[in-house]
Design an enzyme around this catalytic site. Structure first.
Site, short mmCIF file in Angstrom:
data_model
loop_
_atom_site.label_atom_id
_atom_site.label_comp_id
_atom_site.label_asym_id
_atom_site.label_seq_id
_atom_site.Cartn_x
_atom_site.Cartn_y
_atom_site.Cartn_z
N GLU A 47 4.54 4.97 8.14
CA GLU A 47 5.17 4.04 9.08
C GLU A 47 6.66 4.35 9.23
OE1 GLU A 47 5.53 -0.83 9.73
OE2 GLU A 47 4.86 -0.02 7.81
N LYS A 129 4.86 -1.84 17.41
CA LYS A 129 4.30 -2.88 16.55
C LYS A 129 4.51 -4.23 17.21
CE LYS A 129 4.34 -4.32 11.67
NZ LYS A 129 4.95 -4.06 10.34
N CYS A 163 0.76 -1.14 9.42
CA CYS A 163 0.90 -2.08 8.31
C CYS A 163 0.15 -3.38 8.53
CB CYS A 163 2.39 -2.30 8.06
SG CYS A 163 2.81 -2.92 6.42
#
Length: 330
Positions: A47, A129, A163
């Site tokens: 990430e 995200k 995540c």
């Protein structure tokens, strides 16, 4: 793609260069080239690996993080930009699909962004995200659902989430309805402690089972020296240790190779794509196991930049049956 083929994939667990984007990018290029020599057709990185995950925001109070926050701005990646071009050229040269996490700078904002390059070198997906987690909200802006797409690549249908987006079942379902075959997940690693590794394991194995796809997961890793450079407070250094689990999971929820939980390394293994049908024959969450007349998903695919809508309304149902309700104007 033919489900009878075998795809060789790689998952990289690396420590970033906490000083510059160039240093982290050099490690990305090196890992792509090394995996290519081993026959890999796809590789996944951690990430926001370029320039680095903002670990400082997890252990430093906001009032003391201004200097590091500004430094992240200085090192963040623009799309398009020279860093993106370099990765694309490397993907083309090595004939490899590359899934890379970056800190993307868009004018005065930074986003947690995932990039998918096809083996042609083309950038086939850029997504942000959708909801930064906890301390990350001080760093990144929010993404939108325009990037909740599965990319068509030479190795098959590839999807990606970052995540704790994996704790949003509707986001995962949005990709499942597009019949992703290889799911690429990215976590920061070196955070929270062993419990984070355990949670990652449960999360990615569950998605593999529920989606009936392979999962290629990559986490980052920090050395002791790097941890000490982030915070001198010994009581806080433990919060930047462990929490790593780079792994490759089958549609049956099994580890295909021993995962990496500490140090740097690259996993390489083969995916037998027939296992997807083997799993879905018994339980296809978006097919014969779905109940669209009872449950459906509405996806708002509008794209936003700097909080301004730049696309017309495009509401799409991810279920097999959907009725759009309009208010009674009588």
């Amino acid at each position: 793609m033919s489900h009878s083929r075998v795809v060789r994939v790689a998952a990289a667990q690396l420590s970033p260069d906490l000083q510059s984007a160039a240093g982290s990018l050099d490690k990305v290029i090196g890992a792509i080239e090394d995996a290519s020599r081993k026959g890999a057709e796809l590789i996944v990185f951690p990430e926001t690996f370029v320039p680095y995950y903002p670990y400082f925001s997890f252990v430093c109070p906001p009032v003391k993080s201004g200097k590091e926050h500004l430094r992240l701005y200085e090192n963040a990646v623009k799309v398009p930009g020279p860093e993106v071009k370099r990765v694309g050229l490397c993907a083309k040269r090595c004939e490899m699909v590359v899934v890379l996490g970056i800190n993307e700078r868009d004018h005065g904002s930074i986003y947690n962004t995932q990039l998918i390059f096809d083996a042609t070198g083309d950038l086939v997906l850029k997504r942000r995200k959708i909801t930064p987690t906890f301390h990350e909200r001080m760093i990144w802006g929010q993404g939108d659902a325009s990037g909740l797409k599965v990319a068509e690549t030479v190795v098959g249908k590839v999807g990606a989430l970052a995540c704790w987006e994996h704790y949003n079942p509707l986001a995962r379902y949005a990709l499942m309805t597009q019949h992703e075959e290889i799911h690429c997940s990215q976590f920061p690693g070196s955070m929270v402690g062993p419990i984070f590794s355990d949670q990652i394991d449960v999360t990615i194995r569950h998605h593999a089972l529920e989606s009936g796809c392979f999962v290629v997961n990559s986490t980052g890793w920090l050395s002791e020296q790097q941890i000490e450079s982030i915070t001198e407070d010994i009581s806080l250094q433990s919060a930047l240790k462990d929490g790593c689990l780079t792994a490759i999971i089958s549609p049956e929820g099994k580890h295909l190779v021993e995962p990496i939980s500490a140090g740097e390394g690259v996993l390489v293994t083969d995916l037998d794509m027939t296992l997807i049908t083997k799993r879905k024959r018994m339980m296809d969450s978006v097919g014969h196991y779905a109940r669209p007349e009872l449950l459906s998903l509405l996806i708002n695919e509008e794209k936003y930049e700097n909080n301004h809508q730049i696309a017309t309304h495009n509401h799409q149902s991810a279920g097999l049956k959907f009725t759009k309700e309009t208010p009674d104007e009588s």
